[in-house]
Design an enzyme around this catalytic site. Structure first.
Site, short mmCIF file in Angstrom:
data_model
loop_
_atom_site.label_atom_id
_atom_site.label_comp_id
_atom_site.label_asym_id
_atom_site.label_seq_id
_atom_site.Cartn_x
_atom_site.Cartn_y
_atom_site.Cartn_z
N GLY A 330 51.01 41.52 53.73
CA GLY A 330 49.53 41.15 53.57
C GLY A 330 49.02 40.75 54.78
N SER A 331 48.28 39.82 54.71
CA SER A 331 47.39 39.42 56.04
C SER A 331 48.14 38.65 56.82
CB SER A 331 45.86 38.58 55.72
OG SER A 331 45.04 39.49 55.15
N THR A 332 49.12 38.09 56.49
CA THR A 332 50.17 37.37 57.39
C THR A 332 50.84 38.18 58.57
OG1 THR A 332 52.04 37.64 56.37
CG2 THR A 332 50.74 35.89 55.74
N PHE A 333 50.34 39.61 58.17
CA PHE A 333 50.86 40.56 59.43
C PHE A 333 49.73 40.77 60.72
CE2 PHE A 333 52.15 45.30 60.22
CZ PHE A 333 53.42 44.98 60.75
#
Length: 631
Positions: A330-333
């Site tokens: 998800g957005s942790t990427f």
């Protein structure tokens, strides 16, 4: 006249034939005795030493003595795995006339279950008749007293003390520590392949998972032997000599078990994983996979109903999610994508895009999570407010090959090398990966539209929590990557000498420090005025982080509302972070399966872990439990 002469000569011929037969018999007898004497000479003189050795071997048998297994402690000395002595009821088959009757009689004095009999039969097939074999383990004081009163009825049966493995904290850190259980055929093959067959004579248990498995030969120790004189019937007469066993080496882990315990408790009944790493060494501070299990169940052979409960549970407590679960990041990427953009020259920190709330590509509209968009967005704002459109555009500009090359340097899509077995590689998508993954030519082609979702941590992206934690630690440590490890040092049981497991740098990434600082400032902004603000309000330190929410299934353009979706299909919640931001002491990744938004489910867990590790502050619920236990 001639007839009379022939009659007189007949006795002479018979006598001659008789004498010839006697002489021939004598020669045969002499030859036979000569052969016997030669054979006797060969056996008694020529092969004297050989047969003396054989006779001695038949007279003396070596009985193995199993060594005591090494102890496992955490970084502060808290015991995680130890040995304790307990009473066992043992039978020496060579001293028992009727084995079945003896077992039946024992069953009337002490509870002997069918599983006890089955285990005894298996041991009997693998052992010598003069060895004592356990029919019941871990007798209570009452059972010992009851048998002692009836001891005279059971010749060849006695109570002995044996060592058993015990995990004092039960389920805490069970996926990291692992467990031991009975040796099976596959274990025997592994032991033989490693040239340890002689050292495992008499051993019944071996490490099956976790540290117990990966450091098996350090923990096992060296077997001892007792020379026992036996008679022709295989019965032990007396002990001749004894070589004592050598206890296994002790292990001290990098794990902080109190931190581990807190992390497990704050998950509650939710499924998920947490990996906390010391960035400057790679030492694992906590390795959480929930739900967990009690390793004590496996030590003496797990009961079938316990195994069924664990194996058939929909929550899969035996799955080590931290190492084996692969999830979209998800957005942790996004921080890693932003760093890739800086390092490849595709973006500058101040370069901005206009976000209308979507990105059109190939006739398909990729929507942002914020209707109407975020307006003008530069790199800092894209991370702080988690702007999808910024990363759709970035992924399209970078291309899949450039993304895959950069992410591989961070350890995505490959084993981290942690000192535990069975780690998953995850999936780092690329055109080459797709060709290996799919069989049909039409499936193997990489489409440009597939790159767009990769930019926000969706699509084919699938990484383990430990990979996310490692990548976060690398950013925190300014591009220096250390191999994650759980064992800090090994203590030799004979000399007491400690062998340190030195931090092992895997690679040093040639990043520009200004690029790293740009990403770090944005991740700090996440917690001061971005998506992680609520979770880190009032923290006594500055933490850098990034929230994430990963889709479990495609909505096909529909609006996501958790209340309308089955629990197992709800989004995963993720959070990565390190603290303190200026001099990181701890970096972590948190995953809550089907937890929804990362800011609501995963970030608060990270906050409580940081509060304890950096400030010694216990979460409210945990603190109350500790006070109750003290009372």
């Amino acid at each position: 006249m001639a007839l009379a002469q022939a009659s007189l000569n007949a006795p002479d011929r018979e006598l001659e034939r008789f004498r010839f037969r006697v002489a021939l018999a004598g020669v045969a007898v002499v030859a036979a005795f000569a052969l016997l004497l030669a054979r006797f000479f060969h056996l008694q003189v020529v092969q004297h030493e050989y047969y003396t050795t054989r006779a001695e071997d038949n007279r003396i048998s070596l009985v193995p003595i199993v060594p005591s297994r090494g102890v496992i402690v955490d970084r502060r000395g808290t015991v995680l795995a130890r040995n304790y002595s307990a009473y066992t009821l043992e039978i020496t088959p060579s001293k028992v006339d009727d084995l079945e009757a003896t077992i039946e009689g024992l069953g009337r004095v002490i509870d002997v279950q069918p599983k006890d009999r089955k285990r005894f039969r298996k041991l009997l097939e693998e052992s010598k008749t003069f060895e004592s074999l356990p029919i019941r383990t871990r007798l209570s004081e009452e059972e010992v007293a009851r048998f002692a009163a009836n001891r005279y009825l059971f010749p060849g049966v006695e109570v002995k003390a044996r060592l058993f493995r015990h995990y004092p904290l039960g389920p805490v850190a069970s996926h990291a520590i692992g467990y031991i259980s009975r040796i099976n055929k596959r274990d025997l093959e592994m032991i033989d392949d490693n040239g340890q067959t002689a050292n495992y004579k008499g051993s019944e248990h071996i490490g099956k998972t976790g540290i117990e498995q990966s450091y098996e030969f350090d923990l096992h120790g060296e077997a001892g032997y007792e020379q026992v004189e036996i008679d022709a019937g295989g019965r032990a007469i007396r002990s001749l000599a004894r070589t004592p066993p050598v206890q296994g080496n002790n292990l001290t882990l990098t794990l902080d078990v109190k931190l581990q315990e807190i992390a497990e408790k704050v998950f509650g009944d939710r499924r998920g994983a947490l990996v906390a790493i010391e960035p400057s060494t790679g030492g694992i501070l906590a390795l959480v996979s929930t739900p967990t299990f009690d390793p004590n169940l496996f030590v003496d052979g797990i009961r079938s109903d316990d195994w069924d409960a664990l194996n058939n549970s929909p929550d899969k407590p035996m799955l080590n999610r931290a190492l084996n679960g692969a999830y979209p990041p998800g957005s942790t990427f996004k921080p890693f994508m932003a760093l890739a953009a800086l390092e490849t020259g595709k973006r500058t920190p101040g370069q901005a895009i206009s976000d209308p709330g979507y990105f059109n590509f190939g006739g398909h509209q990729f929507r942002d999570d914020k209707k109407g968009g975020h307006g003008s967005v530069d790199m800092h704002k894209s991370i702080v407010h988690s702007c999808d459109t910024y990363y759709y555009t970035l992924a399209n500009d970078m291309g899949i090959d450039s993304i895959a090359r950069f992410m591989a340097t961070l350890g995505f899509g490959q084993e981290t090398g942690i000192d535990l077995e069975g780690e998953s590689e995850g999936v780092l998508p690329s055109p080459e990966w797709k060709k290996r993954r799919f069989k049909r030519p039409e499936q193997q082609k990489w489409f440009a539209g597939e790159t767009i979702s990769i930019g926000i941590g969706q699509g084919y992206n699938a990484y383990t929590p430990i990979q996310l934690a490692l990548a976060t630690a690398v950013v925190a440590n300014n591009g220096i990557m250390f191999r994650p490890h759980l064992v800090k040092y090994i203590t030799d049981s004979r000399t007491g000498e400690k062998t340190m497991i030195e931090p092992e740098p895997l690679r040093v990434l040639p990043w520009k420090q200004s690029h790293v600082e740009t990403i770090k400032r944005a991740m700090v902004g996440v917690n001061t005025h971005g998506t992680g603000t609520r979770a880190f309000a009032g923290a006594g330190y500055v933490a850098a982080g990034k929230t994430g929410t990963a889709q479990v299934f495609s909505l096909k353009g529909g609006d996501y509302k958790a209340s309308r979706v089955k629990k197992e299909l709800r989004d995963h919640a993720l959070y990565i972070a390190f603290a303190p931001a200026d001099k990181p002491q701890i970096a972590l990744a948190v995953l809550v399966e089907n937890g929804g938004f990362g800011a609501q489910s995963a970030a608060p867990i990270a906050r409580m872990v940081f509060d304890y590790y950096l400030l010694g502050k216990l979460p409210k619920g945990v603190a109350e439990e500790d006070e109750a236990e003290e009372d």
